[in-house]
Write an enzyme that holds these catalytic residues in place. Structure first.
Site, PDB file in Angstrom:
ATOM      1  N   GLY A 144     -44.983 -12.069 -24.822  1.00 49.31           N
ATOM      2  CA  GLY A 144     -44.356 -13.165 -25.609  1.00 49.31           C
ATOM      3  C   GLY A 144     -43.609 -13.586 -26.222  1.00 49.31           C
ATOM      4  CG  LEU A 160     -39.935  -7.851 -30.820  1.00 50.92           C
ATOM      5  CD1 LEU A 160     -39.782  -7.600 -31.822  1.00 50.92           C
ATOM      6  CD2 LEU A 160     -39.911  -9.172 -30.057  1.00 50.92           C
ATOM      7  CB  ILE A 208     -47.537  -2.917 -22.568  1.00 48.33           C
ATOM      8  CG1 ILE A 208     -46.218  -2.670 -21.536  1.00 48.33           C
ATOM      9  CG2 ILE A 208     -47.942  -4.363 -22.792  1.00 48.33           C
ATOM     10  CD1 ILE A 208     -46.628  -3.955 -20.463  1.00 48.33           C
ATOM     11  CB  THR A 231     -41.647 -11.518  -9.315  1.00 51.77           C
ATOM     12  OG1 THR A 231     -40.474 -12.004  -8.622  1.00 51.77           O
ATOM     13  CG2 THR A 231     -41.651 -10.480  -8.550  1.00 51.77           C
ATOM     14  CG  ASP A 232     -39.992 -14.820  -5.587  1.00 49.47           C
ATOM     15  OD1 ASP A 232     -39.571 -13.983  -6.185  1.00 49.47           O
ATOM     16  OD2 ASP A 232     -39.488 -16.272  -4.848  1.00 49.47           O
ATOM     17  CD  GLU A 233     -36.376 -11.283  -7.873  1.00 44.84           C
ATOM     18  OE1 GLU A 233     -35.937  -9.835  -7.810  1.00 44.84           O
ATOM     19  OE2 GLU A 233     -35.909 -11.793  -8.604  1.00 44.84           O
ATOM     20  CE1 TYR A 290     -38.901  -7.494 -12.341  1.00 47.21           C
ATOM     21  CE2 TYR A 290     -37.875  -9.263 -10.848  1.00 47.21           C
ATOM     22  CZ  TYR A 290     -38.565  -8.815 -11.318  1.00 47.21           C
ATOM     23  OH  TYR A 290     -39.665  -9.913 -11.928  1.00 47.21           O
ATOM     24  CE  LYS A 302     -43.040  -7.789 -12.316  1.00 46.92           C
ATOM     25  NZ  LYS A 302     -44.419  -8.196 -13.455  1.00 46.92           N
ATOM     26  CG  ASN A 321     -35.478 -16.367  -9.079  1.00 48.38           C
ATOM     27  OD1 ASN A 321     -35.960 -16.761  -7.978  1.00 48.38           O
ATOM     28  ND2 ASN A 321     -34.177 -16.362  -9.536  1.00 48.38           N
TER      29      ASN A 321
HETATM   30  P1  NAD Z   1     -38.204 -11.572 -20.098  1.00 48.39           P
HETATM   31  O1  NAD Z   1     -36.855 -10.249 -19.754  1.00 48.39           O
HETATM   32  O2  NAD Z   1     -36.600 -12.407 -20.471  1.00 48.39           O
HETATM   33  O3  NAD Z   1     -39.201 -11.099 -21.108  1.00 48.39           O
HETATM   34  C1  NAD Z   1     -40.167  -9.394 -20.767  1.00 48.39           C
HETATM   35  C2  NAD Z   1     -40.553  -9.742 -22.310  1.00 48.39           C
HETATM   36  O4  NAD Z   1     -41.120  -8.374 -22.330  1.00 48.39           O
HETATM   37  C3  NAD Z   1     -39.351  -9.630 -23.705  1.00 48.39           C
HETATM   38  O5  NAD Z   1     -40.112 -10.185 -25.010  1.00 48.39           O
HETATM   39  C4  NAD Z   1     -39.658  -8.280 -23.627  1.00 48.39           C
HETATM   40  O6  NAD Z   1     -39.492  -7.797 -25.454  1.00 48.39           O
HETATM   41  C5  NAD Z   1     -40.885  -8.180 -23.371  1.00 48.39           C
HETATM   42  N1  NAD Z   1     -41.346  -6.378 -22.982  1.00 48.39           N
HETATM   43  C6  NAD Z   1     -40.435  -5.367 -22.321  1.00 48.39           C
HETATM   44  N2  NAD Z   1     -40.409  -3.831 -21.858  1.00 48.39           N
HETATM   45  C7  NAD Z   1     -41.932  -3.762 -23.367  1.00 48.39           C
HETATM   46  C8  NAD Z   1     -43.059  -3.044 -23.277  1.00 48.39           C
HETATM   47  N3  NAD Z   1     -42.690  -1.997 -22.697  1.00 48.39           N
HETATM   48  N4  NAD Z   1     -44.085  -3.642 -24.090  1.00 48.39           N
HETATM   49  C9  NAD Z   1     -44.048  -4.781 -24.300  1.00 48.39           C
HETATM   50  N5  NAD Z   1     -43.320  -5.801 -24.540  1.00 48.39           N
HETATM   51  C10 NAD Z   1     -41.804  -5.780 -23.452  1.00 48.39           C
HETATM   52  O7  NAD Z   1     -39.048 -11.990 -18.991  1.00 48.39           O
HETATM   53  P2  NAD Z   1     -39.373 -13.524 -18.429  1.00 48.39           P
HETATM   54  O8  NAD Z   1     -38.981 -13.819 -17.104  1.00 48.39           O
HETATM   55  O9  NAD Z   1     -40.319 -14.305 -18.998  1.00 48.39           O
HETATM   56  O10 NAD Z   1     -40.260 -12.604 -17.186  1.00 48.39           O
HETATM   57  C11 NAD Z   1     -41.841 -12.454 -17.613  1.00 48.39           C
HETATM   58  C12 NAD Z   1     -42.606 -11.923 -16.919  1.00 48.39           C
HETATM   59  O11 NAD Z   1     -42.468 -12.814 -15.449  1.00 48.39           O
HETATM   60  C13 NAD Z   1     -41.655 -10.719 -15.916  1.00 48.39           C
HETATM   61  O12 NAD Z   1     -42.925  -9.762 -15.959  1.00 48.39           O
HETATM   62  C14 NAD Z   1     -41.746 -10.372 -14.856  1.00 48.39           C
HETATM   63  O13 NAD Z   1     -41.326 -10.135 -13.832  1.00 48.39           O
HETATM   64  C15 NAD Z   1     -42.436 -11.957 -14.235  1.00 48.39           C
HETATM   65  N6  NAD Z   1     -42.005 -12.950 -13.653  1.00 48.39           N
HETATM   66  C16 NAD Z   1     -40.048 -13.838 -13.357  1.00 48.39           C
HETATM   67  C17 NAD Z   1     -39.668 -14.383 -12.998  1.00 48.39           C
HETATM   68  C18 NAD Z   1     -38.307 -15.193 -14.005  1.00 48.39           C
HETATM   69  O14 NAD Z   1     -37.070 -15.854 -13.326  1.00 48.39           O
HETATM   70  N7  NAD Z   1     -37.793 -14.454 -15.142  1.00 48.39           N
HETATM   71  C19 NAD Z   1     -40.082 -15.573 -12.050  1.00 48.39           C
HETATM   72  C20 NAD Z   1     -41.548 -14.565 -11.167  1.00 48.39           C
HETATM   73  C21 NAD Z   1     -41.624 -13.527 -11.711  1.00 48.39           C
HETATM   74  P1  TYD Z   2     -31.290 -14.252 -11.093  1.00 48.25           P
HETATM   75  O1  TYD Z   2     -31.207 -14.967 -12.088  1.00 48.25           O
HETATM   76  O2  TYD Z   2     -30.416 -12.652 -11.436  1.00 48.25           O
HETATM   77  O3  TYD Z   2     -32.138 -14.158 -10.677  1.00 48.25           O
HETATM   78  P2  TYD Z   2     -33.281 -13.399  -9.437  1.00 48.25           P
HETATM   79  O4  TYD Z   2     -31.981 -11.662  -9.183  1.00 48.25           O
HETATM   80  O5  TYD Z   2     -34.456 -12.424  -9.507  1.00 48.25           O
HETATM   81  O6  TYD Z   2     -33.280 -14.042  -8.024  1.00 48.25           O
HETATM   82  O7  TYD Z   2     -30.001 -14.675  -9.808  1.00 48.25           O
HETATM   83  C1  TYD Z   2     -30.176 -16.066  -9.122  1.00 48.25           C
HETATM   84  C2  TYD Z   2     -29.363 -15.987  -8.132  1.00 48.25           C
HETATM   85  O8  TYD Z   2     -27.859 -15.672  -9.155  1.00 48.25           O
HETATM   86  C3  TYD Z   2     -29.634 -14.394  -7.413  1.00 48.25           C
HETATM   87  O9  TYD Z   2     -28.874 -15.099  -6.306  1.00 48.25           O
HETATM   88  C4  TYD Z   2     -27.804 -13.439  -7.490  1.00 48.25           C
HETATM   89  C5  TYD Z   2     -27.011 -14.596  -8.381  1.00 48.25           C
HETATM   90  N1  TYD Z   2     -26.508 -14.174  -9.077  1.00 48.25           N
HETATM   91  C6  TYD Z   2     -24.864 -14.564  -9.544  1.00 48.25           C
HETATM   92  O10 TYD Z   2     -24.479 -15.303  -8.501  1.00 48.25           O
HETATM   93  N2  TYD Z   2     -23.990 -14.111 -10.231  1.00 48.25           N
HETATM   94  C7  TYD Z   2     -24.551 -13.923 -11.395  1.00 48.25           C
HETATM   95  O11 TYD Z   2     -24.383 -13.628 -12.444  1.00 48.25           O
HETATM   96  C8  TYD Z   2     -26.261 -13.651 -11.401  1.00 48.25           C
HETATM   97  C9  TYD Z   2     -26.568 -13.165 -13.238  1.00 48.25           C
HETATM   98  C10 TYD Z   2     -27.240 -13.729 -10.555  1.00 48.25           C
END
Ligand code: NAD
Ligand code: TYD
Length: 338
Positions: free
Chosen positions: A8, A35, A60, A125-127, A150, A154, A179
């Site tokens: 969070g 953190l 966790i 995630t959709d990944e 990654y 997941k 994303n």
């Molecule tokens: P983020 O990297 O910004 O945040 C992750 C958080 O988890 C951080 O606060 C970190 O300190 C905490 N964390 C990491 N390891 C931990 C552990 N072992 N125990 C407790 N806390 C821990 O990530 P985000 O972009 O906010 O993504 C959050 C979730 O959503 C993830 O599970 C990610 O897979 C999923 N998700 C992200 C995206 C995206 O576009 N960012 C899209 C779909 C799903």
């Molecule tokens: P990213 O934000 O890392 O998300 P994800 O790989 O999980 O989709 O990247 C989004 C898109 O942008 C992905 O196609 C990779 C590209 N990308 C760049 O072209 N340059 C960069 O420096 C980064 C971080 C990502």
């Protein structure tokens, strides 16, 4: 209602905590976050200081800590955001991805089951679906085919959640979103990296030919979908969440939109070597969550990027204090020889 939000203090998790405070002010919210480099207590500082959110620092994947936390508080709902979340970092080193994303999730599932949690929401995630070709969409039954460490971690977590539902009758749902972008995103991901680099007149490193397509969703739309899944989603089900056609764009278009909103030159774009196994295209069919739970994205891509750019312009201290130390080492490692 007692709610645990893991991760969070990260990007989506902190936006969700703010969203919960607005939408469900009577709920008692606990944040568990290690953190790591990506977590930032500043993201939720005012809520923690005013006492409306309880913050616990820890992993966790620390079974003793997790078990004690669940025994000490009877959680009704758990939202598991905590994860290592960056594809490029997982290419440089995958072990912590397995430890947090798979082992950590399993430890939470065990604690949830042992203490009778009523609903567990796994933020996936959709990944996990891998890459699409030029046409088609991910549906919830698309075969799992992750390509990065990654995404593989997941996927492993998703399967452990489904196993807990089937084997032990845990009440859980899985969400798979595309994303996200918006406030508080760590500047290693495309959107905040390119916005902050452009603000500093530094190059924007675009991988490959810049034509990889992502489905960009404003983080608040994702938060709304997650709360609905927590309250009304059917146990054992997966829900895809995405932005629809308006948010499906090649990276070069996203980059040009950022530059045009900031009034910066496209000369800042620097094509660099591609990411290994770079997924070509993501696109989401979100008709299941739409028809079952009545969710739809509300914020257009242009509007969302404008809001996001404004936030980074107004919060320079936040990202400048993050773009130091460990971040600079990572940046050098990931970008120096591309
Ligand atoms: P983020 O990297 O910004 O945040 C992750 C958080 O988890 C951080 O606060 C970190 O300190 C905490 N964390 C990491 N390891 C931990 C552990 N072992 N125990 C407790 N806390 C821990 O990530 P985000 O972009 O906010 O993504 C959050 C979730 O959503 C993830 O599970 C990610 O897979 C999923 N998700 C992200 C995206 C995206 O576009 N960012 C899209 C779909 C799903
Ligand atoms: P990213 O934000 O890392 O998300 P994800 O790989 O999980 O989709 O990247 C989004 C898109 O942008 C992905 O196609 C990779 C590209 N990308 C760049 O072209 N340059 C960069 O420096 C980064 C971080 C990502």
């Amino acid at each position: 209602m007692n709610v645990l939000v893991t991760g969070g203090a990260g990007f989506i998790g902190s936006n969700f905590v703010h969203y919960l405070r607005r939408e469900r002010p009577s709920w008692k919210v606990t944040v568990l976050d290690l953190l790591t480099y990506a977590g930032n207590l500043k993201n939720i500082a005012e809520l923690v200081e005013e006492g409306s959110v309880r913050f616990v620092k820890g992993s966790i994947a620390d079974k003793e800590l997790v078990d004690d936390l669940f025994k000490g508080t009877k959680f009704n709902l758990v939202f598991n955001f905590a994860a290592e979340s960056h594809v490029d970092r997982s290419i440089h080193g995958a072990q912590v991805f397995v430890e947090t994303n798979i082992m950590g999730t399993q430890i939470l599932l065990d604690a949830a089951r042992a203490t009778g949690v009523e609903r567990f929401v796994q933020i996936s995630t959709d990944e996990v679906y891998g890459s699409l070709g030029p046409t088609g969409f991910f549906v919830e039954t698309t075969p799992l085919n992750p390509t990065s460490p990654y995404a593989a971690s997941k996927t492993g977590a998703d399967l452990m959640v489904l196993a807990a539902v089937k084997t032990h009758g845990l009440e859980a749902v899985i969400t798979r979103c595309s994303n996200n972008y918006g406030p508080y995103q760590f500047p290693e991901k495309l959107m905040p990296l390119f916005i902050t680099n452009a603000l500093e007149d530094k190059p924007l490193p675009l991988y490959g030919d810049g034509l990889n397509v992502r489905s960009w969703i404003y983080v608040e739309d994702h938060c709304a979908a997650l709360l609905l899944c927590g309250e009304k989603g059917r146990s054992g089900e997966v829900y895809n969440i995405g932005a629809g056609a308006d948010g499906e764009l090649p990276n070069i278009e996203v980059t040009k939109t950022i530059l045009s909103i900031l009034g910066k030159s496209e000369d800042l774009i620097q094509y660099v070597a591609d990411r290994p196994a770079h997924d070509r295209r993501y696109a989401i069919d979100y008709s299941k969550i739409k028809s079952e739970l009545g969710w739809e994205p509300k914020i257009s891509f242009r509007e969302g990027v404008q809001r996001t750019v404004e936030w980074y312009k107004n919060n320079k201290e936040w990202w400048q204090s993050v773009k130091t130390g460990e971040y600079l080492k990572y940046y050098e490692m990931n970008y120096a020889n591309r």
